[in-house]
Motif scaffolding. Structure first.
Motif, PDB file in Angstrom:
ATOM      1  N   VAL A 173      -5.572 -26.174  -2.930  1.00 53.21           N
ATOM      2  CA  VAL A 173      -5.664 -27.303  -3.856  1.00 53.21           C
ATOM      3  C   VAL A 173      -4.641 -27.092  -4.959  1.00 53.21           C
ATOM      4  O   VAL A 173      -4.645 -26.062  -5.636  1.00 53.21           O
ATOM      5  N   THR A 174      -3.740 -28.055  -5.123  1.00 52.41           N
ATOM      6  CA  THR A 174      -2.715 -27.975  -6.158  1.00 52.41           C
ATOM      7  C   THR A 174      -3.123 -28.859  -7.329  1.00 52.41           C
ATOM      8  O   THR A 174      -3.381 -30.049  -7.156  1.00 52.41           O
ATOM      9  N   THR A 176      -1.896 -30.164 -10.998  1.00 53.92           N
ATOM     10  CA  THR A 176      -0.756 -30.295 -11.907  1.00 53.92           C
ATOM     11  C   THR A 176      -1.257 -30.737 -13.274  1.00 53.92           C
ATOM     12  O   THR A 176      -2.039 -31.684 -13.392  1.00 53.92           O
ATOM     13  N   VAL A 218      -3.360 -34.044 -11.983  1.00 47.11           N
ATOM     14  CA  VAL A 218      -3.090 -34.571 -10.649  1.00 47.11           C
ATOM     15  C   VAL A 218      -3.591 -33.512  -9.673  1.00 47.11           C
ATOM     16  O   VAL A 218      -3.136 -32.369  -9.696  1.00 47.11           O
ATOM     17  N   GLU A 220      -4.253 -32.387  -5.721  1.00 48.77           N
ATOM     18  CA  GLU A 220      -3.834 -32.646  -4.340  1.00 48.77           C
ATOM     19  C   GLU A 220      -4.461 -31.626  -3.396  1.00 48.77           C
ATOM     20  O   GLU A 220      -4.404 -30.423  -3.651  1.00 48.77           O
ATOM     21  N   PHE A 221      -5.067 -32.105  -2.326  1.00 52.12           N
ATOM     22  CA  PHE A 221      -5.513 -31.217  -1.256  1.00 52.12           C
ATOM     23  C   PHE A 221      -5.609 -32.008   0.041  1.00 52.12           C
ATOM     24  O   PHE A 221      -6.005 -33.172   0.042  1.00 52.12           O
ATOM     25  N   GLN A 223      -4.657 -34.384   2.676  1.00 49.01           N
ATOM     26  CA  GLN A 223      -3.846 -35.600   2.568  1.00 49.01           C
ATOM     27  C   GLN A 223      -4.266 -36.448   1.371  1.00 49.01           C
ATOM     28  O   GLN A 223      -3.852 -37.599   1.250  1.00 49.01           O
ATOM     29  N   LYS A 224      -5.079 -35.887   0.478  1.00 50.71           N
ATOM     30  CA  LYS A 224      -5.616 -36.657  -0.634  1.00 50.71           C
ATOM     31  C   LYS A 224      -4.926 -36.293  -1.944  1.00 50.71           C
ATOM     32  O   LYS A 224      -4.616 -35.135  -2.200  1.00 50.71           O
ATOM     33  N   ILE A 225      -4.702 -37.311  -2.772  1.00 48.82           N
ATOM     34  CA  ILE A 225      -4.133 -37.117  -4.104  1.00 48.82           C
ATOM     35  C   ILE A 225      -4.979 -37.906  -5.107  1.00 48.82           C
ATOM     36  O   ILE A 225      -5.167 -39.113  -4.958  1.00 48.82           O
ATOM     37  N   ASP A 227      -4.765 -38.892  -8.795  1.00 47.17           N
ATOM     38  CA  ASP A 227      -3.842 -38.930  -9.925  1.00 47.17           C
ATOM     39  C   ASP A 227      -4.596 -39.429 -11.152  1.00 47.17           C
ATOM     40  O   ASP A 227      -4.852 -40.622 -11.302  1.00 47.17           O
TER      41      ASP A 227
END
Length: 251
Positions: A173-174, A176, A218, A220-221, A223-225, A227
């Protein structure tokens, strides 16, 4: 020890290779030239199996990957799994990516296709033997060198890590943000994400700093984002304010 440090004694060899200059005839086969960027996974697997000589056992790749990087990463995963060396190979290939970013000389070496394939292979074998790499990693890099694919090592490494994480049941999981998250907020976010993802996978949180999002997060993991940045909210507000006014709302 960082790979850049481990490679320093071998940099004289890299310099010698780079000084050989362009060659008149490209020694790579036509299937590996820039005109045809594809390579079949069966062809690569056959060559790599010969070099690595893994044990004869069935290995299931946890993800289906496509493209050149996906094919190479999958073949490396299979060979590493058969040798029970996934963690070590993952560490070594990430060390190579680190060195390519920190050393301009090494970066030039892996990108220079003017050097004959045989010379590249010999250099790779000597460099990574001196750096103490495993036979699987050395054989893999030698094949990349022979096929003119060393410049793709970073993308291959990313796909390989995707496979090792999936194998371990981990979900990257990214997150930001404008500034690093405080420890308590990071802990709470990780727990929330773990609840969302479920108990079948372990959340591996990676933080990225990007002041341009102005604030918020934000996430991301897979295919989901999600924001939730101030920048995106501001754009949505601007779009709303610039849109046509519906007079019915004021009656």
């Amino acid at each position: 020890m960082a790979l850049a440090g481990r490679l320093r004694p071998a940099f004289s060899l890299v310099k010698g290779v780079l000084r050989t200059g362009p060659i008149l005839t490209q020694r790579l086969g036509p299937q590996f030239t820039s005109g045809n960027p594809s390579v079949s996974s069966s062809e690569f697997s056959r060559n790599y199996a010969t070099a690595a000589e893994p044990k004869d056992q069935k290995v299931k790749v946890p993800l289906t990957l496509f493209g050149v990087s996906g094919n190479y990463a999958s073949a490396l995963f299979i060979a590493s799994s058969k040798a029970n060396m996934l963690d070590k190979i993952e560490s070594e290939i990430l060390d190579i990516v680190e060195a390519s970013k920190k050393s301009p000389l090494f970066s030039q070496f892996i990108k220079d296709l003017s050097v004959p394939a045989g010379t590249r292979v010999k250099a790779v074998q000597e460099i990574f033997s001196e750096a103490g790499f495993s036979d699987i990693a050395k054989n893999f890099l030698a094949i990349l060198a022979e096929n003119g694919r060393l410049q793709h090592v970073e993308s291959i490494a990313k796909r390989f890590v995707d496979l090792t994480m999936a194998h371990r049941g981990e979900m990257k999981v990214t997150v930001t943000s404008v500034i690093p998250l405080p420890a308590q907020e990071e802990k709470e976010l990780k727990e929330t994400l773990q609840d969302v993802i479920g108990q079948g996978k372990t959340v591996k949180l990676e933080q990225k700093i990007d002041p341009s999002i102005l604030g918020g997060l934000v996430v991301e993991f897979g295919q989901k984002i999600f924001d939730m940045s101030i920048k995106t909210r501001a754009r949505e507000m601007e779009k709303f304010l610039r849109g046509p006014v519906n007079s019915d709302n004021f009656q």
